[in-house]
Write an enzyme that holds these catalytic residues in place. Structure first.
Site, mmCIF file in Angstrom:
data_model
loop_
_atom_site.group_PDB
_atom_site.id
_atom_site.type_symbol
_atom_site.label_atom_id
_atom_site.label_comp_id
_atom_site.label_asym_id
_atom_site.label_seq_id
_atom_site.Cartn_x
_atom_site.Cartn_y
_atom_site.Cartn_z
ATOM 1 N N TYR A 52 0.840 -1.190 0.000
ATOM 2 C CA TYR A 52 0.000 0.000 0.000
ATOM 3 C C TYR A 52 0.882 1.250 0.000
ATOM 4 O O TYR A 52 1.610 1.514 0.958
ATOM 5 C CB TYR A 52 -0.936 0.024 1.203
ATOM 6 C CG TYR A 52 -2.001 -1.049 1.202
ATOM 7 C CD1 TYR A 52 -2.294 -1.783 0.045
ATOM 8 C CD2 TYR A 52 -2.727 -1.342 2.349
ATOM 9 C CE1 TYR A 52 -3.269 -2.768 0.042
ATOM 10 C CE2 TYR A 52 -3.721 -2.319 2.351
ATOM 11 C CZ TYR A 52 -3.974 -3.037 1.195
ATOM 12 O OH TYR A 52 -4.949 -4.018 1.193
ATOM 13 N N SER A 215 -13.391 -4.262 -0.160
ATOM 14 C CA SER A 215 -14.191 -3.500 -1.134
ATOM 15 C C SER A 215 -15.686 -3.715 -0.909
ATOM 16 O O SER A 215 -16.410 -4.114 -1.824
ATOM 17 C CB SER A 215 -13.804 -3.873 -2.566
ATOM 18 O OG SER A 215 -12.541 -3.367 -2.904
ATOM 19 N N GLY A 220 -18.107 -5.157 -9.412
ATOM 20 C CA GLY A 220 -17.041 -5.574 -10.314
ATOM 21 C C GLY A 220 -15.713 -5.587 -9.585
ATOM 22 O O GLY A 220 -15.637 -5.674 -8.353
ATOM 23 N N PHE A 221 -14.632 -5.483 -10.341
ATOM 24 C CA PHE A 221 -13.291 -5.444 -9.760
ATOM 25 C C PHE A 221 -12.808 -4.000 -9.808
ATOM 26 O O PHE A 221 -12.194 -3.560 -10.764
ATOM 27 C CB PHE A 221 -12.339 -6.365 -10.520
ATOM 28 C CG PHE A 221 -10.995 -6.522 -9.856
ATOM 29 C CD1 PHE A 221 -10.867 -7.248 -8.690
ATOM 30 C CD2 PHE A 221 -9.850 -5.942 -10.404
ATOM 31 C CE1 PHE A 221 -9.631 -7.396 -8.068
ATOM 32 C CE2 PHE A 221 -8.616 -6.087 -9.797
ATOM 33 C CZ PHE A 221 -8.502 -6.818 -8.629
#
Length: 305
Positions: A52, A215, A220-221
């Protein structure tokens, strides 16, 4: 905030985990305010990963929380390793080196939980076991888990790894709920019946592995957020109706939907917005009814057989 037991560990953790993937988008003052707001809400579980911000997020977090021994005792810190540019790497050397880097950036001597980030096709479970043993015996990591893994991948690790795997981070939201829908559409000739993950939901429940949905607002992705999206008018209408009933925001209801599942999940939120952070934390105080949960499920386009 309400708490749950993390896997088979003795850790009592908040039902909402604070993801720090985007904390490097904040300036110093904003980062300090963000971390303090989370702590004020009882959300002392912070999720990191060595990739990250190329490690910058962990450094910024440690500075924002003003890390000391006294502060560290109040925190539950989780980080992940195993992703490198162009490859995944669960080798002993990479895991050990990654943890040393994580600890240095977080200004701490230990992690409460270390997760293996994404499945490594070249994983050698024996090496993972050696790395985990060394990290545990040195006191650098207290608990271990995985991320984005299906049952047989976990079983392969467990053949050699002696430490309990207490968590599995998986993509899950109202609009990305295939691990739920395939269990509803058993033996049906439709797309919802396709088992894409080896019945990971049931597996984790059977083995007391806490699912950490990542998420929780995405469809979706990383295609976008379903809340307020004109792509999901029926879903947003249903969420808004229920939110009004509880006098909370749509954000709160979206997290409450995940928390209503009896698997006792711990959603990982990624917002850096203080208002949304507080709204997410409030989900721990709400228990949706069975009727409300299914109303939202159907409104997302899921058809009951």
């Amino acid at each position: 905030m309400r708490t749950i037991q993390l896997g088979t560990s003795t850790l009592e953790v908040p039902v909402v985990a604070v993801g720090c993937m985007r904390i490097h988008s904040l300036d110093k003052t904003q980062a300090e305010r963000f971390v303090q707001t989370a702590l004020d809400e009882g959300a002392n579980f912070f999720d990191h990963a060595d990739i990250y911000g190329a490690g910058e997020c962990e450094t910024i977090f440690a500075e924002a929380v003003h890390m000391t021994d006294a502060v560290r005792e109040k925190l539950i810190l989780q980080s992940k390793c195993g992703i490198r540019q162009g490859q995944f790497d669960f080798s002993k050397e990479h895991i050990l080196n990654s943890v040393d880097g994580i600890l240095q950036r977080l200004h701490t001597d230990y992690l409460d939980i270390l997760l293996l980030h994404r499945p490594d096709a070249l994983v050698e479970p024996e090496e993972v076991a050696e790395a985990f043993d060394r990290l545990e015996s040195s006191g650098k990591v207290r608990h271990f888990g995985v991320s984005n893994q299906k049952p047989m991948q976990i079983e392969l690790l467990k053949k050699h790894v002696k430490q309990p795997l207490v968590a599995n981070q998986l993509q899950l939201s109202i609009t990305n709920a295939t691990m739920i829908s395939n269990g509803i559409n058993v033996n049906m000739e439709n797309d919802a019946a396709v088992d894409r993950d080896g019945s990971i939901l049931d597996y984790c429940r059977l083995h007391d592995i806490t699912i950490q949905p990542w998420s929780p607002f995405q469809y979706g992705f990383f295609e976008g957020v379903f809340l307020g999206s004109d792509k999901f008018p029926e879903l947003n209408a249903a969420i808004d109706r229920i939110a009004a009933r509880y006098n909370v925001s749509a954000t709160t209801i979206a997290i409450a939907w995940l928390l209503r599942h009896p698997a006792k999940m711990q959603p990982v939120i990624g917002t850096m917005n203080l208002e949304r952070l507080i709204d997410c934390c409030r989900a721990g105080d709400i228990m949706l009814t069975r009727e409300e949960w299914y109303e939202i499920y159907r409104a997302a386009g899921n058809v009951l057989p």
